[in-house]
Design a protein around this motif. Structure first.
Motif, PDB file in Angstrom:
ATOM      1  N   SER A 104       0.831  -1.210   0.000  1.00 10.52           N
ATOM      2  CA  SER A 104       0.000   0.000   0.000  1.00 10.52           C
ATOM      3  C   SER A 104       0.860   1.251   0.000  1.00 10.52           C
ATOM      4  O   SER A 104       0.591   2.220  -0.734  1.00 10.52           O
ATOM      5  N   LEU A 105       1.917   1.246   0.814  1.00  9.43           N
ATOM      6  CA  LEU A 105       2.789   2.422   0.866  1.00  9.43           C
ATOM      7  C   LEU A 105       3.551   2.611  -0.441  1.00  9.43           C
ATOM      8  O   LEU A 105       3.776   3.750  -0.883  1.00  9.43           O
ATOM      9  N   LYS A 106       3.923   1.522  -1.083  1.00 13.16           N
ATOM     10  CA  LYS A 106       4.597   1.644  -2.376  1.00 13.16           C
ATOM     11  C   LYS A 106       3.644   2.192  -3.436  1.00 13.16           C
ATOM     12  O   LYS A 106       4.032   3.003  -4.280  1.00 13.16           O
ATOM     13  N   VAL A 107       2.423   1.718  -3.415  1.00 13.19           N
ATOM     14  CA  VAL A 107       1.435   2.237  -4.372  1.00 13.19           C
ATOM     15  C   VAL A 107       1.213   3.726  -4.137  1.00 13.19           C
ATOM     16  O   VAL A 107       1.194   4.526  -5.077  1.00 13.19           O
ATOM     17  N   MET A 108       1.077   4.113  -2.861  1.00 13.95           N
ATOM     18  CA  MET A 108       0.858   5.524  -2.555  1.00 13.95           C
ATOM     19  C   MET A 108       2.093   6.362  -2.868  1.00 13.95           C
ATOM     20  O   MET A 108       1.972   7.550  -3.209  1.00 13.95           O
ATOM     21  N   GLY A 109       3.238   5.764  -2.746  1.00 12.78           N
ATOM     22  CA  GLY A 109       4.462   6.495  -3.044  1.00 12.78           C
ATOM     23  C   GLY A 109       4.783   6.591  -4.521  1.00 12.78           C
ATOM     24  O   GLY A 109       5.676   7.348  -4.924  1.00 12.78           O
ATOM     25  N   SER A 110       4.043   5.850  -5.337  1.00  8.09           N
ATOM     26  CA  SER A 110       4.302   5.851  -6.784  1.00  8.09           C
ATOM     27  C   SER A 110       3.632   7.043  -7.441  1.00  8.09           C
ATOM     28  O   SER A 110       2.919   7.821  -6.820  1.00  8.09           O
ATOM     29  N   ASN A 111       3.840   7.162  -8.754  1.00  3.85           N
ATOM     30  CA  ASN A 111       3.234   8.261  -9.511  1.00  3.85           C
ATOM     31  C   ASN A 111       1.718   8.128  -9.642  1.00  3.85           C
ATOM     32  O   ASN A 111       1.060   9.049 -10.119  1.00  3.85           O
ATOM     33  N   LEU A 112       1.173   6.989  -9.228  1.00  2.21           N
ATOM     34  CA  LEU A 112      -0.286   6.847  -9.267  1.00  2.21           C
ATOM     35  C   LEU A 112      -0.968   7.876  -8.371  1.00  2.21           C
ATOM     36  O   LEU A 112      -2.053   8.370  -8.685  1.00  2.21           O
ATOM     37  N   LEU A 113      -0.346   8.172  -7.229  1.00  2.00           N
ATOM     38  CA  LEU A 113      -0.909   9.141  -6.299  1.00  2.00           C
ATOM     39  C   LEU A 113      -0.251  10.482  -6.564  1.00  2.00           C
ATOM     40  O   LEU A 113       0.921  10.689  -6.252  1.00  2.00           O
ATOM     41  N   HIS A 114      -1.022  11.382  -7.144  1.00  2.00           N
ATOM     42  CA  HIS A 114      -0.450  12.666  -7.557  1.00  2.00           C
ATOM     43  C   HIS A 114      -1.487  13.765  -7.412  1.00  2.00           C
ATOM     44  O   HIS A 114      -2.667  13.509  -7.143  1.00  2.00           O
ATOM     45  N   PHE A 115      -1.047  14.984  -7.604  1.00  2.00           N
ATOM     46  CA  PHE A 115      -1.933  16.137  -7.534  1.00  2.00           C
ATOM     47  C   PHE A 115      -3.044  16.018  -8.576  1.00  2.00           C
ATOM     48  O   PHE A 115      -2.806  15.661  -9.720  1.00  2.00           O
ATOM     49  N   ASN A 116      -4.276  16.304  -8.137  1.00  2.00           N
ATOM     50  CA  ASN A 116      -5.475  16.225  -8.981  1.00  2.00           C
ATOM     51  C   ASN A 116      -5.613  14.852  -9.631  1.00  2.00           C
ATOM     52  O   ASN A 116      -5.974  14.734 -10.796  1.00  2.00           O
ATOM     53  N   VAL A 117      -5.358  13.818  -8.871  1.00  2.00           N
ATOM     54  CA  VAL A 117      -5.564  12.454  -9.363  1.00  2.00           C
ATOM     55  C   VAL A 117      -7.033  12.239  -9.722  1.00  2.00           C
ATOM     56  O   VAL A 117      -7.367  11.380 -10.547  1.00  2.00           O
ATOM     57  N   SER A 118      -7.907  13.055  -9.145  1.00  3.51           N
ATOM     58  CA  SER A 118      -9.338  12.922  -9.403  1.00  3.51           C
ATOM     59  C   SER A 118      -9.773  13.610 -10.690  1.00  3.51           C
ATOM     60  O   SER A 118     -10.902  13.430 -11.150  1.00  3.51           O
ATOM     61  N   GLY A 119      -8.912  14.449 -11.257  1.00  2.00           N
ATOM     62  CA  GLY A 119      -9.228  15.099 -12.529  1.00  2.00           C
ATOM     63  C   GLY A 119     -10.291  16.174 -12.425  1.00  2.00           C
ATOM     64  O   GLY A 119     -11.031  16.406 -13.397  1.00  2.00           O
ATOM     65  N   SER A 152       8.837   4.193   5.713  1.00  2.00           N
ATOM     66  CA  SER A 152       8.190   4.392   4.409  1.00  2.00           C
ATOM     67  C   SER A 152       6.989   5.317   4.533  1.00  2.00           C
ATOM     68  O   SER A 152       6.751   6.171   3.672  1.00  2.00           O
ATOM     69  N   LEU A 153       6.197   5.136   5.612  1.00  2.00           N
ATOM     70  CA  LEU A 153       5.016   5.968   5.809  1.00  2.00           C
ATOM     71  C   LEU A 153       5.402   7.441   5.932  1.00  2.00           C
ATOM     72  O   LEU A 153       4.750   8.313   5.340  1.00  2.00           O
ATOM     73  N   GLU A 154       6.456   7.704   6.676  1.00  2.00           N
ATOM     74  CA  GLU A 154       6.881   9.092   6.857  1.00  2.00           C
ATOM     75  C   GLU A 154       7.219   9.743   5.522  1.00  2.00           C
ATOM     76  O   GLU A 154       6.840  10.876   5.249  1.00  2.00           O
ATOM     77  N   LYS A 155       7.889   9.003   4.675  1.00  2.00           N
ATOM     78  CA  LYS A 155       8.260   9.543   3.362  1.00  2.00           C
ATOM     79  C   LYS A 155       7.016   9.809   2.507  1.00  2.00           C
ATOM     80  O   LYS A 155       6.886  10.862   1.875  1.00  2.00           O
ATOM     81  N   VAL A 156       6.085   8.860   2.514  1.00  2.00           N
ATOM     82  CA  VAL A 156       4.880   9.016   1.694  1.00  2.00           C
ATOM     83  C   VAL A 156       4.054  10.201   2.160  1.00  2.00           C
ATOM     84  O   VAL A 156       3.649  11.046   1.357  1.00  2.00           O
ATOM     85  N   LEU A 157       3.809  10.288   3.458  1.00  2.79           N
ATOM     86  CA  LEU A 157       2.952  11.358   3.950  1.00  2.79           C
ATOM     87  C   LEU A 157       3.638  12.715   3.875  1.00  2.79           C
ATOM     88  O   LEU A 157       2.971  13.745   3.725  1.00  2.79           O
ATOM     89  N   ARG A 158       4.949  12.722   3.986  1.00  2.08           N
ATOM     90  CA  ARG A 158       5.665  13.988   3.856  1.00  2.08           C
ATOM     91  C   ARG A 158       5.483  14.567   2.463  1.00  2.08           C
ATOM     92  O   ARG A 158       5.403  15.774   2.282  1.00  2.08           O
ATOM     93  N   GLU A 159       5.363  13.692   1.478  1.00  2.00           N
ATOM     94  CA  GLU A 159       5.240  14.152   0.103  1.00  2.00           C
ATOM     95  C   GLU A 159       3.786  14.211  -0.370  1.00  2.00           C
ATOM     96  O   GLU A 159       3.431  15.045  -1.213  1.00  2.00           O
ATOM     97  N   LYS A 160       2.924  13.340   0.183  1.00  2.00           N
ATOM     98  CA  LYS A 160       1.636  13.148  -0.476  1.00  2.00           C
ATOM     99  C   LYS A 160       0.445  13.143   0.475  1.00  2.00           C
ATOM    100  O   LYS A 160      -0.618  12.582   0.163  1.00  2.00           O
ATOM    101  N   LEU A 161       0.575  13.766   1.608  1.00  2.00           N
ATOM    102  CA  LEU A 161      -0.549  13.822   2.550  1.00  2.00           C
ATOM    103  C   LEU A 161      -1.797  14.384   1.880  1.00  2.00           C
ATOM    104  O   LEU A 161      -2.896  13.821   1.992  1.00  2.00           O
ATOM    105  N   LEU A 162      -1.667  15.487   1.179  1.00  2.00           N
ATOM    106  CA  LEU A 162      -2.829  16.127   0.569  1.00  2.00           C
ATOM    107  C   LEU A 162      -3.403  15.274  -0.552  1.00  2.00           C
ATOM    108  O   LEU A 162      -4.622  15.232  -0.761  1.00  2.00           O
TER     109      LEU A 162
END
Length: 1525
Positions: free
Chosen positions: A584-599, A642-652
């Motif tokens: 899950s953390l790898k998926v969230m850390g990938s380019n799949l989770l990005h700004f305006n992923v909802s379009g 891993s969680l710290e890295k993901v949330l630091r970059e992609k919390l929003l």
């Protein structure tokens, strides 16, 4: 799109289409014209057209026919409009089948009639004109038959349409049941019992179902794998054949396991089978549309019992409901309630219930009682030889099917001549014992290689007499041994198999193969290969569509996770959770989770109106479940890194996904689950802990906006965080084109831990359990909810039973029980381990039980009643033990009991506190007095020595519990009623909550506040409590939420700006317009500069109670004030010194004070019903009190010449008095239907305006008292204040609805949009002397000055220049961040303080980023985008910000919802959301000044919004995000 046939929308005949017959135009000709029109319009039905053509041609043979008795004309009227049927359709394909069938039938009938008409009208005897009566009657008879056919067709069409409309309407109502479509028998893929098996058993069940005298509930009880579901499916299909199946629900763990869905689904099924029941059910749903969401008892009553009884009465039941596998429902307690109700109510419900389940204890208990009401059959008790015979038959049939299929698909495959052998069948039957699931699994296993696998399967031994699960264990072990054979598989392959199985078992929901692949990093093809040998126990869909991987039977998962059973095949689920967490953390850390992923295409529309882009399933799963998997996984420390890295970059971005899938309400629970899990606390870093706390605060503060709008997570929520927070440091640099906030004197919430949503009504009472693990809350929705105090998850189903709002709750000392009171006049005791009533409700034969508490030993219950008495009850029996003598003279609001159980303390509406002997009910002390108003809450210190109380007088007091003496000075700080107080567990602190929407913590020794007020509730906070360890505080509010706060947080106290600390009750301009005077319930009078808002004087102190009214003298040299302390004071407006002694004489509050126009007199109106006139120089009364009103005098005003006084009263009338003699001149003036709150004279003295509690404004003739116009209506709540403009052309009003409105004094029409900005009642409004501004004072503690000048063309053009587009920043050096709370925002402050033209026309802090917003500001057309750019799924009327419009003043386009916090565009567009903490001091477009303890200004000069909203983000900066501190 084709038009649908809507016959009920019959068009009116066009004028002249059917005129009355005349000499020139007889009924015959009109009838021909009508038929001609029908012929011309019938192209969609050629046979009909042919028939009509023939009839019309035949009629054309005859020129005219005499219309006897208007027969032909009446026919034409009957069928006129027939042609409209065809105008509804564009093509023949559009015609509904039912209409087409009727058209075909009509065509055949008319064709026959055409032949008859042709024969008659073409006979040689006919002339061009028929004249004889018999001829006419023949023709009339024929055509009357024709008209009847056409008319009947129209009626049939109408009836059909009406039925369709009724069906659609009924379906819409039934949809409220929210049934589960795939729960019925027709959606089940599993087979029933094989024909020839279970014969006797099925015969028994069928006999029961058909015998009306049998018990109405049949429970089929069997261990896992005994074939219960197959029997249920067989019964359903048998009942279907005889049309006796009322409905079915097949439960399934994790899919269809919600108990509350069962009854609504059964009701929907029966409604579709039986029309009479459907009608009865619709009647119920009309009365109670939310019945599907009721508690189970009411569901059964409303959805089954009532409509069934209404339909079938006392008839014996013929219909059968089937409910399979109720043991698979997720909520055991709800299952118990369902079964208990069905069994106990079965005699009164004319239908039967067939129920299957495992013999779980919570189910078995309900079938062990009252055996006369039900029948039980236990599958595992059926004789072994009977079951063996059925299983043997099943095996033989299945193996024959396997052989036939294999021989057809692969003719080269060789079967022995005798296959299967009797010995092989017997062996498998023996292995199966009584478990059909074993036989089924064995048959699935042998399919790929029937001969060899059957041989292998029958080669291992099963010892007779082993436990029932051992047979399954052997079966599963055998299958797994083949799939994980170390001789055929590498060790890593075996581990991969376990990983896949573990992922299937540990997953929080059933997953597709592709989703599992993405999460655990094993290719989908390989997963299929791994699962292929396991097809006997694991279902793998052939294609990766919506089907999910699942085990065939829950027993397989039970086996795998039990090491003692599965041995070498044991699956360590904690390792599987690590796999899923890591994935899950790898998926969230990938380019799949990005700004305006909802379009999202625009920031103006809420999520529900956006076209959200599809989000991959594995990303959704990861965002929803990472927290759970981490908490129960192995190697947590690695995951936390891993969680710290993901949330630091992609919390929003994570929050964006939750918002897109409507799950943002889980965000706080996921975070708090991490912060409170013991496994996490041992391994988490302090930096990550801090960051998660800040993230949780952010989620709680911005919950509404995160749920509602994805773009505003970035545009509105992100800018609102504290500059010192890690969220600001990490994300602000990459979101440069966003609002920047200047905030002075306030700060965002920083200590909220949880926000608990779920109640449907105000939360009246909250409490922690004695061990601090649970929180209980009682609500106006009549329920009590129990929550996990760490995560906020509900701990059990809501406790339901009270018929009124829940007023008070208390845990027993051992935490096992709870007592509750309600305004239904009952007390209930609950066992909160089973959510069942332990003591039936204790009926109180008096008024509401308002407060309740357990004694320290739990043996007694102490209650305070509405009649002013205390009652003590025995907990176990509900027997009354003690009743106090009458003491309080008003209702008891609160009770507390001393730690030793010997004394009871009560607070009352009579403003006193009393101490009682807990054993005798006698009073121990004299009433404790000191509070000026209702005592709302009392509590006793842990050592029993002190009592704390709070009151509607806004004070908290501490008393000696032995003597009743006051120990400390009152604690003051709340600006409104204080609703609840409590000591901390160590007695060193006191927590309080108030209708000012805040919670405060005080030092119990010094009475000083220990931290900033806790802010976050959006309505009154009415209940508060400490946790047993003193680290947390829980609060309940009228906003329907429960919130949990960090009580140890010691945020530095930020000094407020100069401003009042409580309700502002009155404001007035000085005669020169340069100053504003204000009076407040904080007992002070203040004077302010109207340009800067700076205080001109120190607070004027002297009054002993709330200030009610303030005013300047006509020369501006003096200020008069009146207060609830019954006095009037006169102050020097230059020095603030008191000029006279207090003016005393009134016997109650002085509500209104005013100077005479010449400044020599002062008039005052009071609660004592009188008006007094005083000498302004000496303070002496000039005459006797003016008496006449029968209730309080709320407002008074002098006429411009000083000769008259107008007064408005609580008695709903106005009066006009002679100011020199005191005589009544006019009145009482009646017209208002509620109290008159405010009166004012026009400046010419000819009119009086009044505002009232009836929400209207009225204008009266000041001489006669006659109304001059209709009531002015528009306010949504009570009108509190009114005033004329200096030129008498306008009236300003303020209201409880929080708005200010400007009206034409001539027509009563509104001249402006409502002025919105205050968040509480507007108590006072008045025009400036030049009429260009209005000042308002509010209960929200702020003063606002509003600009009423309309921008001219030149100013609008200047505003457009100011609003011109600004190029987005492209580098970090383009601009510097302005910290919240700093004064460095020169962009903003300079424009406010400058004398430049732009500042003069734009004195508010809203600067748009792009020309779309410039268009919004100025009302002009923009070419940034077309309306389609923001009109996703929206009608043109809602495409607000980009539409062409002409606006009188662009500032009036803004609408501010002070409750929800949204600034909206003209058509409701979401422009900007303001957090609750920032709203009181927010400067809005027409504000030239806001005076209060906080100030909020938004710099929107780089605000990217609308269709350009995505330019708020700069990805290249995000890549350089700093590390957290």
């Amino acid at each position: 799109m084709s038009r649908r046939f809507l016959p009920w929308k019959r068009e009116k005949p066009q004028s002249g289409s059917l005129k009355t017959a005349s000499a020139e135009r007889t009924g015959w000709l009109i009838l021909k014209e009508v038929l001609q029109t029908a012929q011309d319009c019938s192209d969609l039905c050629p046979p009909l057209k042919v028939a009509l053509v023939g009839i019309v041609e035949a009629m054309n043979v005859v020129d005219n026919v005499k219309d006897v008795g208007d027969g032909f004309l009446k026919m034409s009227r009957r069928i006129d409009g027939f042609h409209k049927i065809f105008s509804q359709y564009k093509s023949q394909e559009d015609v509904p089948p039912v209409i087409q069938r009727r058209l075909d039938r009509l065509s055949k009938q008319l064709a026959s009639m055409k032949d008859t008409i042709e024969r008659k009208l073409h006979r040689g005897l006919w002339k061009r004109t028929l004249r004889s009566v018999s001829d006419i009657e023949d023709v009339q008879s024929i055509l009357d038959e024709l008209a009847t056919l056409l008319e009947q067709f129209q009626i049939d069409c109408n009836l059909n349409t009406e039925r369709r409309v009724e069906d659609i309407a009924a379906e819409n109502v039934l949809r409220k049941l929210e049934h589960v479509p795939d729960a019925g028998i027709d959606a089940q893929s599993g087979e029933g019992c094989m024909e020839g098996t279970r014969v006797e058993l099925l015969r028994t069940i069928k006999s029961w179902s058909r015998n009306p005298s049998e018990s109405r509930v049949f429970w089929l009880d069997g261990m896992a794998g005994t074939g219960k579901s197959a029997i249920a499916r067989s019964l359903c299909r048998s009942l279907q054949e005889e049309d006796l199946l009322a409905g079915s629900f097949f439960c399934s763990r994790g899919i269809r396991d919600v108990v509350k869905h069962i009854v609504p689904t059964l009701a929907m099924s029966l409604a579709r089978h039986n029309g009479l029941y459907k009608l009865a059910l619709l009647d119920v749903l009309q009365e109670t549309p939310d019945a599907a969401h009721d508690k189970l008892e009411l569901q059964i009553e409303r959805l089954l019992k009532k409509p069934l009884c209404d339909t079938f009465g006392s008839e014996r039941p013929a219909w059968v409901f089937v409910i399979d596998a109720v043991d698979e429902c997720s909520d055991d307690k709800a299952t118990e309630v369902l079964l208990s109700e069905l069994v106990s109510q079965s005699l009164d419900i004319p239908v039967k219930f067939f129920i299957t389940s495992r013999p779980e204890p919570h189910i078995r208990a309900h079938f062990n009682m009252r055996p006369e009401l039900h029948r039980v059959l236990r599958l595992h008790d059926v004789e072994q030889d009977v079951v063996q015979a059925d299983i043997s038959f099943y095996i033989v049939q299945r193996l024959h099917q396997v052989r036939e299929f294999r021989q057809r698909s692969d003719s080269s495959y060789q079967f022995p001549a005798e296959w299967p052998t009797g010995a092989e069948v017997a062996a498998i039957a023996h292995h199966s014992g009584k478990l059909f699931i074993y036989a089924f699994t064995a048959m699935e296993y042998v399919r790929p290689d029937p001969v060899e696998r059957l041989k292998a399967l029958t080669g291992f031994r099963v010892t007779a007499g082993q436990p029932l699960t051992k047979r399954m264990d052997n079966m599963y072990s055998f299958i797994l041994a083949k799939a994980m054979n170390p001789d055929e598989r590498e060790s890593y392959e075996i581990e991969l198999t376990k990983r896949v199985l573990g992922a299937i078992l540990a997953a929080r929901e059933r997953l597709r193969v592709s989703t599992i692949s993405e999460l655990i990093g094993i290719p989908a093809g390989r997963i299929r290969n791994i699962l292929d040998p396991l097809h006997a126990v694991v279902y793998t869909p052939p294609q990766d569509n919506n089907d999910a991987v699942s085990t065939f039977h829950a027993s397989f998962g039970d086996y795998l996770v039990a090491r003692e059973r599965s041995k070498e095949f044991f699956v360590d689920v904690s390792s599987s959770h690590f796999d899923l967490a890591d994935g899950s953390l790898k998926v969230m850390g990938s380019n799949l989770l990005h700004f305006n992923v909802s379009g999202c295409r625009t920031s103006y529309l809420p999520n529900v109106q956006q076209q959200i882009s599809p989000i991959p399933d594995h990303l959704i799963y990861s965002c929803l479940h990472w927290s759970h998997h981490i908490r129960v996984a192995t190697n947590v420390r690695l995951l936390l890194t891993s969680l710290e890295k993901v949330l630091r970059e992609k919390l929003l971005f994570w929050l964006e996904v939750l918002s897109a899938v409507h799950m943002s309400h889980l965000a706080s629970r996921l975070i708090m689950g991490m912060l409170t899990a013991p496994s996490i606390n041992r391994n988490i870093s302090s930096a990550l802990t801090t960051y998660l706390r800040e993230a949780n605060e952010f989620v709680i503060m911005c919950k509404e906006v995160i749920e509602m709008s994805i773009p505003h997570i970035y545009l509105s929520s992100l800018p609102s965080v504290r500059p010192s927070s890690n969220i600001a440091k990490l994300f602000w640099p990459s979101f440069t084109n966003r609002p920047v906030i200047e905030l002075l004197g306030a700060r965002p919430i920083s200590n909220a831990l949880l926000r608990l949503d779920g109640h449907a009504g105000a939360v009246r009472t909250v409490v922690f359990s004695p061990d601090g693990t649970r929180i209980a809350s009682g609500s106006d929705d009549r329920t009590i909810r129990i929550w996990d105090a760490k995560t906020g998850e509900p701990s059990m189903q809501p406790l339901e039973g009270h018929s009124g709002r829940v007023c008070s709750i208390s845990f027993s000392p051992d935490g096992c029980h709870m007592v509750s009171t309600s305004d239904d006049k009952t007390i209930r005791v609950w066992n909160v381990t089973t959510d069942a009533l332990m003591v039936h409700s204790i009926e109180c034969d008096t008024r509401t039980v308002s407060s309740i508490v357990f004694s320290p030993d739990g043996a007694r219950i102490v209650s305070g009643l509405g009649d002013g008495t205390i009652r003590v009850w025995e907990t176990l029996t509900g027997i009354p033990l003690v009743q106090s003598s009458q003491g309080h003279t008003d209702w008891i609001t609160s009770v507390a009991i001393s730690p030793d159980g010997s004394r009871i303390v009560s607070g009352s509406g009579d403003a006193t506190i009393r101490v009682w002997d807990a054993m005798t009910g006698e009073t121990l002390l004299q009433p404790i007095t000191g509070h000026a108003e209702i005592v709302n809450s009392v509590a006793i210190s842990p050592d029993g020595t002190r009592i704390v109380s709070c009151s509607a007088d806004r004070t908290i007091r501490v008393w000696d519990a032995t003597t009743g003496e006051s120990l400390l000075h009152p604690m003051e700080g709340h600006s409104n009623w204080i609703a609840s107080v409590e000591f901390s567990p160590d007695g060193s602190q006191i927590v309080s909550c108030s209708s000012d929407r805040t919670i405060r913590i005080w030092n119990a020794v010094t009475c000083e506040p220990m931290t900033q007020p806790f802010e976050g509730h959006s309505d009154w906070v009415v209940s508060v409590a400490f946790s047993p360890d003193g680290t947390r505080v829980v609060s309940g509010s009228l906003d329907r939420t429960v919130q949990v706060w960090d009580a140890l947080s010691r945020e530095p106290l930020i000094p407020p700006l100069e401003g009042h600390s409580a309700w502002i009750t009155s404001v007035a301009f000085s005669p020169d317009g340069g100053q504003i005077v204000s009076g407040c319930s904080d007992k002070t009078v203040r004077v302010w500069d109207t340009v800067t808002g700076s205080p001109m004087l120190p607070p004027l102190k002297g009054h002993l109670n709330h200030i009610q009214s303030v005013t300047f003298s006509p020369d501006g040299a003096k200020i008069a004030s009146s207060a609830s302390d019954k006095t009037i004071r006169i102050w020097d407006a230059m020095t603030g010194e008191a000029l006279l002694r207090p003016l005393e004489g009134h016997s109650h509050w002085v509500n209104s004070v005013t100077f005479s126009p010449d400044g020599t007199r002062i008039a005052s109106g009071s609660h004592d019903k009188t008006i007094r006139i005083w000498d302004a120089m000496t303070g002496e009364p000039l005459m006797q009190p003016l008496e006449g009103h029968s209730l309080w005098v709320r407002s008074i005003a002098f006429s411009p010449d000083g000769s008259r006084i107008a007064s408005g009263s609580h008695d709903r009338t106005l009066r006009i008095w002679d100011a020199m003699t005191g005589e009544s001149l006019v009145g009482p003036i009646e017209g208002h239907s509620d109290w008159v709150s405010s009166v004012a004279f026009s400046h010419d003295g000819a009119r009086i305006v009044s505002g009232s509690g009836d929400s209207t404004i009225r204008v009266w003739d000041a001489t006669t008292g006659e109304p001059l116009m209709d009531p002015i209506e528009g306010h949504l709540d009570r009108v509190t204040t009114v005033s004329f403009s200096p030129d008498d052309t306008r009236i300003v009003s303020g209201s409880f609805d929080t708005t200010i409105r400007i009206w034409s004094a001539v027509t009563g029409e509104p001249l402006f949009q409502p002025l919105e900005g205050h968040s509480d009642c507007v108590n006072s409004v008045v025009f400036s002397p030049d009429g260009t501004r209005v000042v308002s004072g509010s209960a929200d503690k702020t003063i606002r000055v509003w600009d009423l000048m309309t921008l001219g063309e030149r100013e609008v053009r200047q505003l457009e220049d100011l609003c011109s587009p600004v190029k987005p920043t492209t580098s970090t050096s383009d601009r510097s961040e302005t910290a919240i709370g700093s004064a460095e925002n020169t962009d903003l402050t300079s424009s406010l303080k400058s004398n430049s033209p732009k500042a003069a026309i734009h004195p508010f802090a809203i600067y748009p980023y792009d020309s779309a917003f410039a268009s919004f500001m100025t009302g002009t057309r923009t070419d940034v985008s077309t309306t389609e750019d923001i009109s996703v799924g929206q009608p043109a009327s809602s495409r607000g910000l980009h539409k062409e419009s002409v606006v009188k003043d662009p500032r009036d386009l803004f609408r501010f919802d002070s409750e929800k916090g949204w600034i909206r565009g003209p058509d409701g567009e979401l422009v900007l959301w303001i957090p609750a903490a920032y709203r009181p001091g927010l400067w809005l477009p027409r504000n030239t000044l806001v005076i209060g303890q906080s100030r909020t200004r938004y710099n929107l000069s780089r605000f990217a919004q609308g269709t350009k909203w995505t330019s708020c983000y700069r990805q290249e900066v995000a890549a350089r995000a700093p590390m957290m501190n």
